[in-house]
Design an enzyme around this catalytic site. Structure first.
Site, PDB file in Angstrom:
ATOM      1  N   CYS A 230     -71.516  26.952   2.649  1.00 25.29           N
ATOM      2  CA  CYS A 230     -70.441  27.557   1.898  1.00 25.29           C
ATOM      3  C   CYS A 230     -69.239  27.737   3.139  1.00 25.29           C
ATOM      4  O   CYS A 230     -68.581  28.611   2.902  1.00 25.29           O
ATOM      5  CB  CYS A 230     -70.647  28.688   1.116  1.00 25.29           C
ATOM      6  SG  CYS A 230     -71.670  28.605  -0.313  1.00 25.29           S
TER       7      CYS A 230
ATOM      8  N   GLN B 141     -72.699  39.472   6.544  1.00 21.05           N
ATOM      9  CA  GLN B 141     -73.694  39.058   7.578  1.00 21.05           C
ATOM     10  C   GLN B 141     -73.903  39.934   8.581  1.00 21.05           C
ATOM     11  O   GLN B 141     -74.702  39.935   9.399  1.00 21.05           O
ATOM     12  CB  GLN B 141     -73.448  37.875   8.069  1.00 21.05           C
ATOM     13  CG  GLN B 141     -73.253  36.582   7.165  1.00 21.05           C
ATOM     14  CD  GLN B 141     -74.748  36.318   6.561  1.00 21.05           C
ATOM     15  OE1 GLN B 141     -75.780  36.855   7.029  1.00 21.05           O
ATOM     16  NE2 GLN B 141     -74.535  35.546   5.510  1.00 21.05           N
TER      17      GLN B 141
ATOM     18  N   HIS C 111     -66.446  32.173   5.187  1.00 17.71           N
ATOM     19  CA  HIS C 111     -67.370  31.630   4.053  1.00 17.71           C
ATOM     20  C   HIS C 111     -66.336  31.109   2.843  1.00 17.71           C
ATOM     21  O   HIS C 111     -65.195  31.876   2.720  1.00 17.71           O
ATOM     22  CB  HIS C 111     -68.140  32.746   3.529  1.00 17.71           C
ATOM     23  CG  HIS C 111     -69.235  32.584   2.420  1.00 17.71           C
ATOM     24  ND1 HIS C 111     -68.737  32.485   1.109  1.00 17.71           N
ATOM     25  CD2 HIS C 111     -70.548  32.155   2.465  1.00 17.71           C
ATOM     26  CE1 HIS C 111     -69.830  32.172   0.543  1.00 17.71           C
ATOM     27  NE2 HIS C 111     -70.714  32.114   1.322  1.00 17.71           N
TER      28      HIS C 111
ATOM     29  N   ASP D 181     -65.190  40.737   6.068  1.00 13.17           N
ATOM     30  CA  ASP D 181     -66.094  40.389   5.079  1.00 13.17           C
ATOM     31  C   ASP D 181     -67.447  40.693   5.909  1.00 13.17           C
ATOM     32  O   ASP D 181     -67.814  39.972   6.904  1.00 13.17           O
ATOM     33  CB  ASP D 181     -66.081  38.796   5.071  1.00 13.17           C
ATOM     34  CG  ASP D 181     -67.285  38.222   4.399  1.00 13.17           C
ATOM     35  OD1 ASP D 181     -68.254  38.953   4.425  1.00 13.17           O
ATOM     36  OD2 ASP D 181     -67.243  37.138   4.230  1.00 13.17           O
TER      37      ASP D 181
ATOM     38  N   LYS E  25     -77.997  40.785   0.859  1.00  9.72           N
ATOM     39  CA  LYS E  25     -78.253  40.457   2.258  1.00  9.72           C
ATOM     40  C   LYS E  25     -78.681  41.737   2.996  1.00  9.72           C
ATOM     41  O   LYS E  25     -78.818  41.551   4.273  1.00  9.72           O
ATOM     42  CB  LYS E  25     -77.010  39.841   2.757  1.00  9.72           C
ATOM     43  CG  LYS E  25     -76.433  38.679   2.071  1.00  9.72           C
ATOM     44  CD  LYS E  25     -75.418  37.884   2.620  1.00  9.72           C
ATOM     45  CE  LYS E  25     -74.947  36.824   1.566  1.00  9.72           C
ATOM     46  NZ  LYS E  25     -75.178  35.662   1.781  1.00  9.72           N
TER      47      LYS E  25
HETATM   48  N1  PMP Z   1     -69.336  36.054   3.146  1.00  6.28           N
HETATM   49  C1  PMP Z   1     -70.277  35.540   4.023  1.00  6.28           C
HETATM   50  C2  PMP Z   1     -69.911  35.570   5.479  1.00  6.28           C
HETATM   51  C3  PMP Z   1     -71.533  35.360   3.498  1.00  6.28           C
HETATM   52  O1  PMP Z   1     -72.558  34.943   4.245  1.00  6.28           O
HETATM   53  C4  PMP Z   1     -71.669  35.244   2.071  1.00  6.28           C
HETATM   54  C5  PMP Z   1     -73.030  34.711   1.424  1.00  6.28           C
HETATM   55  N2  PMP Z   1     -73.529  33.955   1.857  1.00  6.28           N
HETATM   56  C6  PMP Z   1     -70.440  35.690   1.243  1.00  6.28           C
HETATM   57  C7  PMP Z   1     -69.472  36.149   1.782  1.00  6.28           C
HETATM   58  C8  PMP Z   1     -70.691  35.937  -0.225  1.00  6.28           C
HETATM   59  O2  PMP Z   1     -71.483  36.619  -0.614  1.00  6.28           O
HETATM   60  P1  PMP Z   1     -72.107  36.728  -2.102  1.00  6.28           P
HETATM   61  O3  PMP Z   1     -72.572  35.489  -2.545  1.00  6.28           O
HETATM   62  O4  PMP Z   1     -73.098  37.791  -1.864  1.00  6.28           O
HETATM   63  O5  PMP Z   1     -71.053  37.311  -2.948  1.00  6.28           O
END
Ligand code: PMP
Length: 407
Positions: A365, A204, A124, A201, A227
């Site tokens: 993203c 997910q 991401h 991270d 999430k």
């Molecule tokens: N890492 C991953 C794998 C994600 O899916 C996301 C959110 N789509 C993020 C980081 C970023 O999370 P946040 O926008 O809640 O900070």
């Protein structure tokens, strides 16, 4: 194997019980954010209704209640991921802020020109850009482990790029773009053989499988409340105690200090050192409520349920003419990314929306990940514990009609 009462779980989410475009809502955008059970909505509302006060320094009753609830949420989070100590849980704004915190407070002071940080090419953006910023500031190099055509990490490439100069590895637990569940256990063990710490991270992962930071031996583990059926604006950084202790504060302000004089200041203990200013008290309480809500359900059973949905969707998608699944890892979460002939993903999502089915279209993203597959974007259906076979039926029906429209 424990059974998951999907109907009971689903009934706990008021938002799911509605019609959009005069069709029953089918919510399959869980990788972007999950819905909230009444228990979370009520916990946030009750806090504001009955207990609202600033935390930590107040002697009055409301401040004590707010502090207890806020610290109780930390305790819930620590238990949820099996952290050694509660003070290893730092509340942040989300995954993004947690990664930036580690980039600025852990990596930045340690990086010399020529040092390296290793990520994968399907991260991401929030697990790419903070490292680019810190590399730019220090002269370090961002190295990138490749993935194969199934969007699985190339272990040989990963191993080859772990070197003398690697100072940190940062990898996703589950890819939001392709659903790949990375073998983080193995990758952490490999990095540790070179004494390299690893940030995982987990954005997910936490809503979809049991996560045990001690079993993983993760040095940092980060995730977002929203999430995980909790509120937005709250997230978690778990860190190994020795690393957190050695890190300077990320932001300065109230609560993070021990003493302040105009000549200089000293820092509070963990976790306050990293929680400058009035925190997102209601958000933390909501996250605590989400974790307590989840405790009534078995995460292994949730994982098995989502796997059943994933397997069925995958098999049925293969029957739709011109539809190509991107990301066919042997071990993956119920996140299905696909393209359909020449159809623009946005158009697929729009057709599905008119059928009441919420999916996402775009680069998710993960632009480098898309580029790896020669794409600018995909359509993505992502499942959560409350999704059931009827949601799968609606998705497939919507995709078949989209296919007829584009044919
Ligand atoms: N890492 C991953 C794998 C994600 O899916 C996301 C959110 N789509 C993020 C980081 C970023 O999370 P946040 O926008 O809640 O900070």
């Amino acid at each position: 194997e424990t059974h998951l009462d999907v109907a009971a779980l689903r009934a706990a989410f008021p938002v799911l019980d509605q019609r959009v475009h005069d069709k029953p809502l089918v919510y399959l955008d869980n990788a972007a954010t999950t819905q909230k059970p009444a228990a979370v909505i009520d916990a946030v509302a009750n806090y504001y209704r009955h207990d609202n006060a600033n935390v930590h320094r107040g002697v009055h009753v409301l401040s004590q209640r707010a502090t207890e609830a806020y610290e109780g949420a930390r305790e819930a989070v620590a238990g949820f991921i099996n952290a050694e100590r509660e003070y290893q849980i730092v509340f942040t704004r989300g995954t993004t802020e947690a990664i930036n915190l580690v980039a600025q407070s852990y990596a930045r002071p340690r990086l010399q020109p020529g040092d390296e940080i290793l990520i994968t090419e399907i991260e991401h953006h929030s697990n790419i850009v903070p490292w680019q910023l810190v590399c730019e500031a220090t002269g370090a190099t961002l190295r990138v482990a490749r993935v194969n055509d199934a969007a699985e990490i190339d272990r040989d490439d990963f191993a080859a790029k772990l070197g003398e100069r690697t100072r940190l590895v940062a990898i996703g637990h589950v890819s939001n773009a392709f659903g790949t569940i990375h073998p983080v256990n193995e990758l952490i063990a490999l990095a540790h053989r070179h004494n390299i710490p690893v940030l995982v991270d987990g954005a997910q992962a936490t809503a979809h499988m049991p996560v045990d930071v001690r079993a993983l031996n993760a040095d940092f583990y980060v995730f977002s409340g929203h999430k995980l059926f909790g509120p937005t604006g709250i997230g978690v950084l778990y860190g190994r105690e020795s690393l957190l202790e050695a890190m300077p504060p990320y932001q300065g302000g109230g609560d993070m200090i021990e003493t302040v004089t105009l000549e200089g200041s000293t820092w509070n203990e963990l976790p306050a050192k990293f929680e400058a200013g009035t925190p997102n008290i209601a958000g933390a309480i909501g996250l605590g409520a989400a974790i307590r809500f989840l405790a009534d359900f078995d995460l292994d059973a949730i994982a098995a349920h989502e796997e059943q949905l994933r397997a069925r969707v995958t098999a049925e998608l293969a029957q739709i003419d011109g539809l190509r699944l991107i990301g066919t890892a042997g071990h993956k979460a119920a996140i299905l990314s696909f393209v359909m002939g020449e159809a623009h993903p946005q158009d697929i999502a729009t057709i599905l929306d008119s059928a009441g089915v919420a999916i996402r279209a775009g680069h998710h993203c993960a632009m480098p990940g898309m580029a790896r597959f020669g794409l600018e974007g995909t359509a993505r259906a992502s499942f959560a514990a409350y999704n059931d076979e009827s949601d799968v039926d609606a998705l497939l029906a919507g995709l078949r009609s989209a296919q007829r429209i584009f044919a």
